[in-house]
Design a protein around this motif. Sequence first.
Motif, short mmCIF file in Angstrom:
data_model
loop_
_atom_site.label_atom_id
_atom_site.label_comp_id
_atom_site.label_asym_id
_atom_site.label_seq_id
_atom_site.Cartn_x
_atom_site.Cartn_y
_atom_site.Cartn_z
N ASN A 9 -1.14 -38.14 -17.88
CA ASN A 9 -2.53 -38.61 -18.23
C ASN A 9 -3.28 -38.13 -17.03
O ASN A 9 -3.24 -38.75 -16.12
N VAL A 10 -4.44 -37.10 -17.50
CA VAL A 10 -5.29 -37.06 -16.07
C VAL A 10 -6.61 -37.12 -16.53
O VAL A 10 -7.34 -36.71 -17.37
N PRO A 11 -7.28 -38.35 -15.79
CA PRO A 11 -8.56 -38.74 -15.92
C PRO A 11 -9.71 -37.67 -15.86
O PRO A 11 -9.40 -37.13 -14.67
N GLN A 12 -10.54 -37.49 -16.64
CA GLN A 12 -11.32 -36.23 -16.59
C GLN A 12 -12.40 -36.50 -15.23
O GLN A 12 -12.65 -35.56 -14.41
N GLN A 14 -11.85 -38.48 -12.45
CA GLN A 14 -10.93 -38.47 -11.23
C GLN A 14 -9.55 -38.18 -11.29
O GLN A 14 -8.43 -38.81 -11.59
N PRO A 15 -9.36 -36.70 -11.41
CA PRO A 15 -7.88 -36.18 -11.80
C PRO A 15 -6.76 -36.66 -10.55
O PRO A 15 -5.70 -36.84 -10.90
N ILE A 16 -7.28 -36.96 -9.52
CA ILE A 16 -6.53 -37.46 -8.61
C ILE A 16 -5.72 -38.80 -8.81
O ILE A 16 -4.52 -39.12 -8.38
N LEU A 17 -6.08 -39.58 -9.73
CA LEU A 17 -5.49 -40.62 -10.31
C LEU A 17 -4.61 -40.66 -11.35
O LEU A 17 -4.33 -41.43 -12.28
N MET A 18 -4.35 -39.24 -11.71
CA MET A 18 -3.26 -38.86 -12.89
C MET A 18 -2.02 -39.70 -12.75
O MET A 18 -1.47 -39.97 -11.57
N THR A 19 -1.46 -40.02 -14.00
CA THR A 19 -0.34 -40.89 -13.90
C THR A 19 0.60 -40.08 -14.89
O THR A 19 0.26 -39.57 -15.75
N ALA A 20 2.03 -40.31 -14.65
CA ALA A 20 3.11 -39.77 -15.64
C ALA A 20 3.79 -40.96 -16.18
O ALA A 20 4.13 -42.05 -15.52
#
Length: 75
Positions: A9-12, A14-20
């Motif tokens: 999941n990549v937040p539009q 704040q992509p640095i906060l992506m989770t798997a």
Amino acid sequence: QCAVMAIVNVPQDQPILMTANLKAPLVVNVENRMGRQLILGSNAFSIQTRVFPNLNRDDDEAQNGAEPPRAVSHG
């Protein structure tokens, strides 16, 4: 042969906060392209594991749109 993949999941904003999702990986047979999502019974893995856990932006910088510090080359 199998390939193991995770849904990310990549937040539009704040992509640095992506989770798997490591608790329910996708397992695909690469020869016949058939796959399944397996839900692991163990609590050792989370559905929201940070991909970049050590890269935290200061909340004030993120809210103000400030750029994070950049590496400086001396050479």
